[in-house]
Design a protein around this motif. Sequence first.
Motif, PDB file in Angstrom:
ATOM      1  N   UNK A  61       0.832  -1.202   0.000  1.00 58.79           N
ATOM      2  CA  UNK A  61       0.000   0.000   0.000  1.00 58.79           C
ATOM      3  C   UNK A  61       0.871   1.258   0.000  1.00 58.79           C
ATOM      4  N   UNK A  62       2.060   1.180   0.605  1.00 57.17           N
ATOM      5  CA  UNK A  62       2.991   2.312   0.553  1.00 57.17           C
ATOM      6  C   UNK A  62       3.443   2.564  -0.885  1.00 57.17           C
ATOM      7  N   UNK A  63       3.781   1.508  -1.583  1.00 58.65           N
ATOM      8  CA  UNK A  63       4.191   1.645  -2.990  1.00 58.65           C
ATOM      9  C   UNK A  63       3.071   2.231  -3.833  1.00 58.65           C
ATOM     10  N   UNK A 115       2.873   5.970  -3.072  1.00 55.41           N
ATOM     11  CA  UNK A 115       4.025   6.678  -3.636  1.00 55.41           C
ATOM     12  C   UNK A 115       3.953   6.770  -5.152  1.00 55.41           C
ATOM     13  N   UNK A 116       3.474   5.714  -5.777  1.00 55.67           N
ATOM     14  CA  UNK A 116       3.357   5.745  -7.235  1.00 55.67           C
ATOM     15  C   UNK A 116       2.411   6.850  -7.677  1.00 55.67           C
ATOM     16  N   UNK A 117       1.291   6.983  -6.953  1.00 56.22           N
ATOM     17  CA  UNK A 117       0.339   8.045  -7.291  1.00 56.22           C
ATOM     18  C   UNK A 117       0.957   9.424  -7.071  1.00 56.22           C
ATOM     19  N   UNK A 118       1.630   9.610  -5.943  1.00 55.66           N
ATOM     20  CA  UNK A 118       2.230  10.912  -5.637  1.00 55.66           C
ATOM     21  C   UNK A 118       3.323  11.269  -6.636  1.00 55.66           C
ATOM     22  N   UNK A 131      -3.535  12.101  -7.196  1.00 52.41           N
ATOM     23  CA  UNK A 131      -3.976  12.130  -5.801  1.00 52.41           C
ATOM     24  C   UNK A 131      -4.172  10.690  -5.339  1.00 52.41           C
ATOM     25  N   UNK A 132      -3.424  10.232  -4.320  1.00 46.56           N
ATOM     26  CA  UNK A 132      -3.600   8.863  -3.836  1.00 46.56           C
ATOM     27  C   UNK A 132      -5.022   8.613  -3.353  1.00 46.56           C
ATOM     28  N   UNK A 183      -7.515  -1.801  -2.837  1.00 47.70           N
ATOM     29  CA  UNK A 183      -7.975  -2.833  -3.766  1.00 47.70           C
ATOM     30  C   UNK A 183      -6.810  -3.477  -4.514  1.00 47.70           C
ATOM     31  N   UNK A 184      -5.834  -2.659  -4.910  1.00 46.18           N
ATOM     32  CA  UNK A 184      -4.676  -3.215  -5.624  1.00 46.18           C
ATOM     33  C   UNK A 184      -3.851  -4.097  -4.705  1.00 46.18           C
ATOM     34  N   UNK A 185      -3.747  -3.714  -3.424  1.00 45.22           N
ATOM     35  CA  UNK A 185      -3.029  -4.548  -2.458  1.00 45.22           C
ATOM     36  C   UNK A 185      -3.796  -5.839  -2.203  1.00 45.22           C
TER      37      UNK A 185
END
Length: 391
Positions: free
Chosen positions: A185-187, A190-193, A198-199, A206-208
């Motif tokens: 979920x951190x990744x 960060x990918x969105x940021x 906007x994360x 859901x992706x996690x």
Amino acid sequence: MLMIKHTQIFSLAVLLSSMFIYNQMGGIDEAASLVTQMTKQMTKHIRVRASGGRSSASELGQFSPVFVWLLRDFYLDLVEDNRRITPRDYLELALRPVQGSGKDIAAKNEIRDSIRALFPDRECYPLVRPLNNENDLQRMDQISLDKLRPEFRAGLDALTKYVFERTRPKQIGATVMTGPVLVGITESYLEALNNGAVPTISSSWQSVEEAECRRAYDTATEVYMSSFDRSKPPEEVVLRESHEEAVQKSLAAFNASAVGIGSARKKYEGLLQKFLRRAFEDYKRNAFMEADLRCSNTMQNMEKRLRAACHASDANVDNVVKVLDGLLSEYETSCHGPGKWQKLAMFLQQRSVYFSPFWWFTSLHFFLLKKETKLFCSPVWKVQYSTLQNG
């Protein structure tokens, strides 16, 4: 730009922690506090859902950690209306709405409302200066704990006790985050940021869920394949028992690793059930085919030995029955499969054509009288034996 970076870091810290301790010097000053500035900006940089526009502080508050406002070098007396108040009372008084009207008052109340909504579970711990002597403060790392002010030590003990009692693994809903889940979920955040987006909490989660449930599915299939006992004889009941035992281990492995209760988990639970059924049916089909082949090969050998016994110079009923007894006992212990006895019954009936019918029937009749066998319980054999009797 710098404020945006600060807000992003602040937002990540809030979203990823189970307890967020904000360390500030002095009393609560909403004008100077970074918390007030960051809280005001946070709703612009984090969303709960992908649709529906900007999320409110109260919506984000569902995912917020325990918030501890730590006030270092605190110098104020905790008194209100000539009575002692607790640090928590002090925090709530600092966050209550200001009476009045105008833009300044409205802006202050908006910030206070946001903090209360974003951090519904909150606490305050003030700590006095650890030492009074300025020179001693410059070498704090060289001074033992027992030399610090008693008031500071008491406050530090209270803070430490609270942290140990209240800190829990990070959760989203009812799901406790494991190491891989937290990394995932951190990744995603960060990918969105890093891509200027906007994360979104729900999308990231859901992706996690998808990734972790997929990993749980892969693990569960491996557990099933390694747990299924292939040394068992290919009999329906025995294989079914081995299958059920492996299924229980597989499901336990899946439930230990899968996260969430949403569509991703249901999807991979369904795929796992399909895999387990298909794997068992495939193995059972192949095992039964191999068992049938073994039965056929064994019966070919039986035919050779029966021919030799029936055509021997000293052949008699007792000798043939003895050979037949040995062959059927060997067949019973070495051969398996659902068609084991039916195939044998058909074999014996067909081979009667090649031997003297009377001689063959007499030998079988003596054998069946002397030994109870599953062969005679076979419906196929009962019909064929009756035909030989009446023929």
